[in-house]
Design a protein around this motif. Structure first.
Motif, PDB file in Angstrom:
ATOM      1  N   ALA A   1       0.838  -1.196   0.000  1.00  0.00           N
ATOM      2  CA  ALA A   1       0.000   0.000   0.000  1.00  0.00           C
ATOM      3  C   ALA A   1       0.876   1.250   0.000  1.00  0.00           C
ATOM      4  N   ILE A   2       0.459   2.234  -0.762  1.00  0.00           N
ATOM      5  CA  ILE A   2       1.142   3.531  -0.817  1.00  0.00           C
ATOM      6  C   ILE A   2       0.112   4.627  -0.575  1.00  0.00           C
ATOM      7  N   GLY A   3       0.377   5.503   0.401  1.00  0.00           N
ATOM      8  CA  GLY A   3      -0.534   6.604   0.693  1.00  0.00           C
ATOM      9  C   GLY A   3      -0.080   7.900   0.039  1.00  0.00           C
ATOM     10  N   TRP A   4      -1.035   8.665  -0.446  1.00  0.00           N
ATOM     11  CA  TRP A   4      -0.762   9.983  -1.013  1.00  0.00           C
ATOM     12  C   TRP A   4       0.334   9.887  -2.087  1.00  0.00           C
ATOM     13  N   GLY A   5       0.093   9.049  -3.069  1.00  0.00           N
ATOM     14  CA  GLY A   5       1.084   8.805  -4.122  1.00  0.00           C
ATOM     15  C   GLY A   5       1.520  10.060  -4.849  1.00  0.00           C
ATOM     16  N   GLN A   6       2.816  10.127  -5.142  1.00  0.00           N
ATOM     17  CA  GLN A   6       3.391  11.318  -5.762  1.00  0.00           C
ATOM     18  C   GLN A   6       3.709  11.147  -7.248  1.00  0.00           C
ATOM     19  N   HIS A   7       3.695   9.926  -7.726  1.00  0.00           N
ATOM     20  CA  HIS A   7       4.154   9.686  -9.103  1.00  0.00           C
ATOM     21  C   HIS A   7       2.996   9.317 -10.015  1.00  0.00           C
ATOM     22  N   ASN A   8       2.005  10.181 -10.079  1.00  0.00           N
ATOM     23  CA  ASN A   8       0.869   9.957 -10.961  1.00  0.00           C
ATOM     24  C   ASN A   8       0.442  11.290 -11.564  1.00  0.00           C
ATOM     25  N   LEU A   9      -0.703  11.317 -12.215  1.00  0.00           N
ATOM     26  CA  LEU A   9      -1.159  12.539 -12.880  1.00  0.00           C
ATOM     27  C   LEU A   9      -1.714  13.573 -11.909  1.00  0.00           C
ATOM     28  N   THR A  10      -2.015  13.142 -10.676  1.00  0.00           N
ATOM     29  CA  THR A  10      -2.524  14.067  -9.642  1.00  0.00           C
ATOM     30  C   THR A  10      -1.754  13.811  -8.347  1.00  0.00           C
ATOM     31  N   PRO A  11      -0.509  14.243  -8.262  1.00  0.00           N
ATOM     32  CA  PRO A  11       0.338  13.943  -7.093  1.00  0.00           C
ATOM     33  C   PRO A  11      -0.307  14.336  -5.765  1.00  0.00           C
ATOM     34  N   GLY A  12      -0.264  13.399  -4.808  1.00  0.00           N
ATOM     35  CA  GLY A  12      -0.765  13.669  -3.472  1.00  0.00           C
ATOM     36  C   GLY A  12      -2.263  13.522  -3.281  1.00  0.00           C
ATOM     37  N   LYS A  13      -2.997  13.169  -4.335  1.00  0.00           N
ATOM     38  CA  LYS A  13      -4.451  13.102  -4.229  1.00  0.00           C
ATOM     39  C   LYS A  13      -5.003  11.683  -4.138  1.00  0.00           C
ATOM     40  N   THR A  14      -4.195  10.708  -4.491  1.00  0.00           N
ATOM     41  CA  THR A  14      -4.689   9.327  -4.472  1.00  0.00           C
ATOM     42  C   THR A  14      -3.746   8.405  -3.705  1.00  0.00           C
ATOM     43  N   SER A  15      -4.309   7.317  -3.214  1.00  0.00           N
ATOM     44  CA  SER A  15      -3.544   6.260  -2.570  1.00  0.00           C
ATOM     45  C   SER A  15      -3.843   4.958  -3.312  1.00  0.00           C
ATOM     46  N   SER A  16      -3.076   3.918  -3.022  1.00  0.00           N
ATOM     47  CA  SER A  16      -3.268   2.674  -3.772  1.00  0.00           C
ATOM     48  C   SER A  16      -2.931   1.446  -2.946  1.00  0.00           C
ATOM     49  N   VAL A  17      -3.555   0.341  -3.315  1.00  0.00           N
ATOM     50  CA  VAL A  17      -3.297  -0.965  -2.723  1.00  0.00           C
ATOM     51  C   VAL A  17      -3.100  -1.939  -3.873  1.00  0.00           C
ATOM     52  N   ALA A  18      -2.012  -2.698  -3.837  1.00  0.00           N
ATOM     53  CA  ALA A  18      -1.704  -3.625  -4.932  1.00  0.00           C
ATOM     54  C   ALA A  18      -1.497  -5.039  -4.424  1.00  0.00           C
ATOM     55  N   VAL A  19      -1.901  -5.997  -5.241  1.00  0.00           N
ATOM     56  CA  VAL A  19      -1.694  -7.417  -4.935  1.00  0.00           C
ATOM     57  C   VAL A  19      -1.056  -8.079  -6.145  1.00  0.00           C
ATOM     58  N   PRO A  20      -0.327  -9.180  -5.946  1.00  0.00           N
ATOM     59  CA  PRO A  20       0.334  -9.854  -7.068  1.00  0.00           C
ATOM     60  C   PRO A  20      -0.597 -10.782  -7.830  1.00  0.00           C
ATOM     61  N   ILE A  21      -0.293 -10.963  -9.109  1.00  0.00           N
ATOM     62  CA  ILE A  21      -0.938 -11.967  -9.947  1.00  0.00           C
ATOM     63  C   ILE A  21       0.147 -12.949 -10.359  1.00  0.00           C
ATOM     64  N   PHE A  22      -0.089 -14.220 -10.107  1.00  0.00           N
ATOM     65  CA  PHE A  22       0.920 -15.233 -10.393  1.00  0.00           C
ATOM     66  C   PHE A  22       0.549 -16.052 -11.626  1.00  0.00           C
ATOM     67  N   ARG A  23       1.598 -16.493 -12.309  1.00  0.00           N
ATOM     68  CA  ARG A  23       1.423 -17.392 -13.454  1.00  0.00           C
ATOM     69  C   ARG A  23       2.378 -18.555 -13.268  1.00  0.00           C
TER      70      ARG A  23
END
Length: 273
Positions: free
Chosen positions: A192-214
């Protein structure tokens, strides 16, 4: 013609080209039978495909085979296009359920690159992210998930690579990517990353990521992006992590099923040849 109704001649031409391509060489009678179309129709389609340079007649007999030009039909298909194909309906279903947009990213060098997203299918987004948008590997949730599933040797090489070719910001971020942090991500199954800075709207969004396996190996990351002011990170994880993980598992299962089908088809073709 009504909207949505396919052009029958095009469908038949594609079917015939697929049959010839799969079998390597077919007579006109075989083409007619395998394509389940009248012999005169098969003749006209074959003549058209020959005119376009996609098939040719063998010199010694009236059998038809594909030419090198058929390879041009796959030039736009990238290695991970199959991933997108298997994932698309699952991404849309997840966004319809939770409301927030999700993205599918793969690692390319020192970046995570968007291959597909549902930002255009929900109002809960500030921007639309199209395939090709890049995020720094070291400082995005999907990148952290990717790093967490590297072997120690791969991780060392990646850190060395970033230190050599990464931007000053990327090089600085390596200090925050510790082995303990990555172990925790791997054990918990998400980053999880809060207040992400490396997107089109820095500081406005957060994200949660999970892996996909093959086949047990990390293939891609599935990421949910939400308004940082709408939920705290812990709340976002508690609410939506189960859905993210179940969707990632469904995508992995579909990909592995597709791989098995391809293997079985290759074996069948080998026997026929």
């Amino acid at each position: 013609m009504e909207r949505g109704v396919p052009i029958r001649a095009v469908c038949r031409a594609i079917s015939i080209l697929q049959e010839i391509n799969q079998m390597g060489s077919l007579s006109m009678m075989q083409i007619s039978k395998r394509g389940r179309i009248p012999y005169p129709t098969a003749c006209r389609i074959v003549q058209t495909l020959m005119y376009e340079g996609l098939i040719e007649q063998e010199p010694a007999r009236k059998f038809y085979r594909p030419t090198a030009l058929v390879q041009s039909l796959s030039q736009g298909f990238q290695a991970d296009s199959l991933l997108v194909e298997h994932s698309r309906r699952h991404l849309r279903a997840l966004t319809q359920k939770i409301g927030w947009p999700v993205s599918l990213t793969v690692r390319v060098g020192t970046h995570m690159v968007v291959r597909d997203s549902t930002h255009a299918e929900t109002s809960l987004t500030f921007e639309r992210y199209y395939p090709g948008f890049r995020l720094p590997l070291m400082d995005c949730a999907s990148g952290r998930v990717c790093l967490a599933h590297m072997t120690p040797e791969e991780l060392d090489r990646m850190m060395d690579w970033v230190s050599l070719v990464g931007s000053p910001g990327e090089q600085e971020q390596t200090a925050y990517v510790s082995v303990n942090t990555l172990n925790k991500i791997r054990e918990e199954g998400y980053a999880a990353i809060g207040w992400g800075q490396h997107n089109l709207t820095p500081g406005k969004t957060s994200s949660v990521a999970v892996p996909i396996f093959r086949d047990g190996q990390f293939e891609a990351a599935l990421t949910m992006i939400y308004f940082a002011a709408a939920m705290k990170q812990g709340e976002a994880v508690e609410r939506h992590l189960p859905d993210l993980k179940s969707t990632a598992a469904a995508i992995a299962e579909e990909m592995n099923r597709g791989d098995l089908h391809e293997t079985e088809t290759e074996m069948e073709m080998a026997v026929l040849n």
